[in-house]
Design an enzyme around this catalytic site. Sequence first.
Site, mmCIF file in Angstrom:
data_model
loop_
_atom_site.group_PDB
_atom_site.id
_atom_site.type_symbol
_atom_site.label_atom_id
_atom_site.label_comp_id
_atom_site.label_asym_id
_atom_site.label_seq_id
_atom_site.Cartn_x
_atom_site.Cartn_y
_atom_site.Cartn_z
ATOM 1 N N GLU A 117 38.076 36.673 20.621
ATOM 2 C CA GLU A 117 36.664 37.042 20.505
ATOM 3 C C GLU A 117 35.831 36.276 21.523
ATOM 4 O OE1 GLU A 117 34.704 37.327 16.132
ATOM 5 O OE2 GLU A 117 36.016 35.690 16.613
ATOM 6 N N ASP A 163 43.719 41.963 6.913
ATOM 7 C CA ASP A 163 44.942 42.073 6.108
ATOM 8 C C ASP A 163 44.548 42.029 4.637
ATOM 9 O OD1 ASP A 163 44.693 39.019 7.142
ATOM 10 O OD2 ASP A 163 45.345 39.066 5.063
HETATM 11 N N1 ADE Z 1 42.179 35.071 7.658
HETATM 12 C C1 ADE Z 1 42.630 36.322 7.840
HETATM 13 N N2 ADE Z 1 43.525 36.662 6.908
HETATM 14 C C2 ADE Z 1 43.654 35.594 6.084
HETATM 15 C C3 ADE Z 1 44.437 35.326 4.936
HETATM 16 N N3 ADE Z 1 45.288 36.232 4.467
HETATM 17 N N4 ADE Z 1 44.327 34.098 4.354
HETATM 18 C C4 ADE Z 1 43.456 33.167 4.870
HETATM 19 N N5 ADE Z 1 42.715 33.366 5.960
HETATM 20 C C5 ADE Z 1 42.795 34.575 6.561
#
Ligand code: ADE
Length: 256
Positions: A15, A221
Amino acid sequence: MIKKRIGILGAMPEEITGIVGLLKNKQEVVKGMRTYYVGTINNIEVVVVFSRWGKVASATTVTHLIVEFGITELFFTGVAGAINPDLNIGDIVIASSLIQHDLDARPIMDRFEIPLLGKTNLCPPKEMLDKAVESIGELLSDESLVHLLSSSQSEIFSVLNPKVVVGQIASGDQFFASHEDKGNLLAILPEVLCVEMEGAAVAQVCFEYNIPYVVIRTISDEANDNSVVNFKEFVSQVASRFGVEIIEKLLKKIAL
Ligand code: ADE
């Protein structure tokens, strides 16, 4: 009137690269393993830096931005894992409150209470929040974010019709990558929308130094056993582009 100097903190180096590309009169200052990029975007003074990962690292970076560079407000973007089941990959979460999910000084204090502040949640100032909500709303309604992706990228990452959600973000020194950990977090903090590793720590420093801030995260995610799959690809191909677009829009709106 004090001249605005906006701190731009990115939770991903990708970014930062994009935002640094927008800088005019760029200067680099290297300190404490961090590179701070000072310059202007649309004639607004900015300092751009990669937060580094985790609460200690990001708190240190933002403290340096405040104390050494004299920023007057802070924008913080990055990615997060979805905890709320209604969130999809590519959705944008704007924090109306931030909590440190791994802070627990019981029985001396309440669970999640920040020592000496007597608070569990920190809330960004309403004016910053409102403008961020407006900015992201516009980026979604004119489809500027999805247009940054090719049709195959939208399909691969299932980013078809992202939405913006405002609510609680939880931060801690843990990457969530199992259904079990996600379930355990929901059991203690049922309102949490998503998790990441920096936001609430940065919010604490901004609160203590009275610096207005906003934290915006793109869902990368689902904070479960599939979290690691596609995470890096998502960051480099999707979230980094969203981050640059979001910052440009915020600068236009907030810095007026
Ligand atoms: N940042 C992006 N995905 C994450 C996750 N699964 N756990 C902690 N920080 C994150």
